[in-house]
Each structure stands twice: as structure tokens, then as C-alpha cells.
Design an enzyme around this catalytic site. Structure first.
Site, PDB file in Angstrom:
ATOM      1  N   ALA A 115     -47.486  44.485  -1.786  1.00 52.16           N
ATOM      2  CA  ALA A 115     -47.971  45.823  -2.163  1.00 52.16           C
ATOM      3  C   ALA A 115     -48.315  45.923  -3.648  1.00 52.16           C
ATOM      4  CB  ALA A 115     -46.970  46.905  -1.781  1.00 52.16           C
ATOM      5  N   GLY A 116     -49.528  46.411  -3.904  1.00 49.74           N
ATOM      6  CA  GLY A 116     -49.945  46.696  -5.268  1.00 49.74           C
ATOM      7  C   GLY A 116     -50.726  45.603  -5.963  1.00 49.74           C
ATOM      8  N   GLY A 132     -51.352  49.847  -1.732  1.00 49.99           N
ATOM      9  CA  GLY A 132     -52.760  50.207  -1.882  1.00 49.99           C
ATOM     10  C   GLY A 132     -53.156  50.693  -3.263  1.00 49.99           C
ATOM     11  N   LYS A 168     -42.862  41.356  10.118  1.00 49.47           N
ATOM     12  CA  LYS A 168     -42.728  42.019   8.821  1.00 49.47           C
ATOM     13  C   LYS A 168     -42.259  43.449   9.050  1.00 49.47           C
ATOM     14  CE  LYS A 168     -45.207  43.846   4.876  1.00 49.47           C
ATOM     15  NZ  LYS A 168     -46.523  44.258   4.354  1.00 49.47           N
ATOM     16  N   ASN A 219     -53.787  42.727   0.647  1.00 49.83           N
ATOM     17  CA  ASN A 219     -54.626  43.332   1.674  1.00 49.83           C
ATOM     18  C   ASN A 219     -55.738  44.157   1.013  1.00 49.83           C
ATOM     19  OD1 ASN A 219     -54.238  44.414   4.963  1.00 49.83           O
ATOM     20  ND2 ASN A 219     -55.686  45.371   3.600  1.00 49.83           N
ATOM     21  N   THR A 220     -55.375  45.311   0.450  1.00 48.13           N
ATOM     22  CA  THR A 220     -56.379  46.189  -0.144  1.00 48.13           C
ATOM     23  C   THR A 220     -57.125  45.510  -1.285  1.00 48.13           C
ATOM     24  OG1 THR A 220     -54.931  48.049   0.401  1.00 48.13           O
ATOM     25  CG2 THR A 220     -56.767  48.506  -1.074  1.00 48.13           C
TER      26      THR A 220
END
Length: 334
Positions: free
Chosen positions: A264-265, A238, A177, A286-287
Site C-alpha cells: 500500500a502506498g 492507493g 492475503k 497495484n495503483t
């Protein structure tokens, strides 16, 4: 004995009775001469002369009128194709990260609950002062999961390439990635450096999944350069703000020939479902999982949301309406 004339009407050969004028020809066709326009042998026939212009052998007519522009699109049934990245099929459409967890054990439990088969991993220096620290590989088995080395924290193409070459040396991974960031506050992709790095990595034999902006033109350029997956951000890394530009993401999906994975997001399960309902091939979180009050439950929720969103996309949502529409028929009402 009736004599026929051979003419062409709107591109089709027709036989008409002799002795017709343009006006009587139109009337024989059931057309109102006041509502159409006629071209004869590439020349406009003024409406005032319709009853004076004879129809002759070999004439070519174009007869036109006004209509509303365009036709309603014909939607074909959607087909559920497997998620295939660089030639390998994956059953799960959720990709999970390894950052921001309380510890590796927590990370491993969440990963198992998510059902994900791909896990993103960062490349960092070994702590030489404490070589006995826990290692990710001791909790998440690379034989069970596909490790996806990423270039988080890289701000130049050269740094990204160097990082991934080390990752390949460490574990033999060629599926990677790529993310090349512009600056530390926004963590937004620097697309010029991203394009450079994509070219360098593909020439070096890597299969590159690319974190990118939600610009459809940039996404297409990355695909043409050999990216095996396009990964537009939903919102800043994040942030947990979910999809902020469904229009651009949808355009990327419609034009892509490789998997489109929203990256992301993604903050919660509903964000993942929305991304999948747009037609995305997969979602990264992830987050959103790691910072949930209960990461394991959130991981399970993300799994179900991705599955539900995919099913909803395949089903095709009902059209939105401005007003109520009763679901029960009004006919036969008592």
C-alpha cells in the site's frame, strides 16, 4: 628468593611480588592511581589509603575507569536469501495487483512486463445478468502465476474468513492475503479484527499473508499467531505517497522471522527502491502501476527498481556525512 602472592585482578589470576601496597601494585601495572577506582574483596579502597593498604594472598581486585558507553556494532556481510513464502520460493520480489486497470488485457501486459510471479486477486460476485463478461482467469493464467486471493473490502474478521473460504473453494488456494479495514475513508487496517481473522484462518489451514499497520509490536504478534508474511503499509492504500515511516518498517524487518513485504502506498519506482533498500523482502504495487500513464512501462520500472533496491541493500550504503569529502586523495597534489 622472591615470594609471589596469588591474587585475582579483574577476574584473572595473577602472581604479584610480595610487599606491594595497592598504590605500588597499580604503578607496577602502568596505571595512574588518580584516574581509576579500586575494589578489594568487595570493599571500596579509598584513594587516600592506596599507599597504606597492603596486597595480601588471595585478594580479589576490581579496577575500573570511565569509558564511553557501548561499542561500535560489528556488521556482518549481508547474505542474499531467496524469497520463500509458506515453503515456496519465488524469483521475483515484486507482487502485482489486478485492480484499477483499464481492462484485463492491459493488466496482463503490465504483469508480464513486471516479471512478477504472484498476483493479488479480489473475490466478487458473478454478474448473473451478463455471464459472458470477460474473466480475469482468461487473461492471467493461474497455472503460470500464483493467484493470491485477498479480502479487499472486508471490515470484519468473519467477512474476511468467509471470503477466503469461497476463494479456496473456487481455486484451491490456501496462500491468501488478509486485510481487514477499519473504515472507508482511510482504509487503514483494523488491527484487532485483523488479529482475530489471522487466528481463525491459520486454524482453518490457510497460509496467511497479513496487511497490517507499521506497528512493530503488532507485526510481531501476527508472526507469533502464524502469519507467513507481514505486510505493513507504506502509506494509505492507493495514495501513492511512498514510505512515510521508514523507522517503523526497519524495526519490523530487523525483528521478523518471516518475509516483510511493503504493501500500500507505493506510487512509483523510487518508492519501491527505497523499500527494498531498507531490507524488505518484497514490494506490492497495484495503483502505482495501474494508474500510471503507461502501466507497462511503469511495471518494467518497478521490476528494475525492486532489483536495484535489493542489490543496494546487499551492498550496504555508504555512511551519510554532514560535509563534503573529496573522492580523490589530496596527497601529492600539484
Amino acid at each position: 628468593m622472591t615470594t609471589n602472592l596469588n591474587v585475582t585482578l579483574n577476574g584473572e589470576a595473577r602472581a604479584l611480588a610480595a610487599g606491594l601496597t595497592v598504590k605500588t601494585m597499580l604503578q607496577s601495572l602502568g596505571l595512574d592511581p588518580t584516574k581509576i577506582a579500586v575494589e578489594r574483596n568487595l570493599q571500596i579502597v579509598p584513594r587516600s589509603t592506596y599507599d597504606q593498604v597492603p596486597v595480601a594472598e588471595g585478594d580479589r581486585f576490581e579496577i575500573v575507569h570511565f569509558i564511553g558507553g557501548g561499542n561500535a556494532p560489528v556488521e556482518l556481510p549481508r547474505v542474499d536469501k531467496p524469497l520463500v513464502i509458506a515453503g515456496k520460493a519465488f524469483a521475483s520480489r515484486l507482487i502485482v495487483g489486478t485492480g484499477k486497470y483499464k481492462d484485463y488485457e492491459d493488466n496482463a501486459r503490465a504483469l508480464e512486463a513486471s516479471g512478477a510471479q504472484i498476483v493479488t486477486v479480489a473475490v466478487r460476485r458473478v454478474n448473473l445478468t451478463d455471464p459472458g463478461q470477460p474473466r480475469l482467469i482468461d487473461y492471467i493464467d493461474p497455472k503460470k502465476y500464483t493467484y493470491l486471493p485477498n479480502t479487499a473490502g472486508c471490515f470484519t474478521g468473519e467477512d474476511a474468513v468467509r471470503t477466503l473460504r469461497l476463494a479456496r473453494e473456487a481455486g484451491g488456494w490456501s496462500l491468501v492475503k488478509l486485510e481487514v479495514l477499519g473504515e472507508k475513508k482511510l482504509l487503514y487496517p483494523d488491527m484487532l479484527e485483523t488479529l482475530r481473522a489471522t487466528e481463525m484462518l491459520t486454524k482453518d489451514g490457510f497460509h496467511v499473508m497479513v496487511y497490517c499497520s507499521d506497528d512493530p509490536l503488532m507485526a510481531k504478534r501476527l508472526e507469533e499467531m502464524g502469519a507467513v508474511a507481514i505486510m505493513p503499509l507504506a502509506s494509505p492504500i492507493g495514495s501513492g505517497m511512498g514510505l512515510q515511516s521508514t523507522v517503523n518498517i526497519r524495526m519490523i524487518i530487523e525483528d521478523a522471522k518471516v518475509p516483510v513485504i511493503v504493501d500500500a502506498g507505493i506510487g512509483t519506482a523510487s518508492d519501491a527502491a527505497i523499500a527494498m533498500e531498507l531490507g524488505c523482502d518484497a514490494v506490492i504495487s497495484n495503483t502505482g502501476i495501474a494508474h500510471a500513464k503507461d502501466p507497462v512501462k511503469m511495471a518494467r520500472a518497478m521490476k528494475l527498481a525492486v532489483e536495484a533496491g535489493r542489490e543496494a541493500w546487499l551492498a550496504g550504503r555508504m555512511p551519510k556525512k554532514a560535509y563534503a569529502d573529496p573522492s580523490s586523495p589530496l596527497g601529492g597534489l600539484i
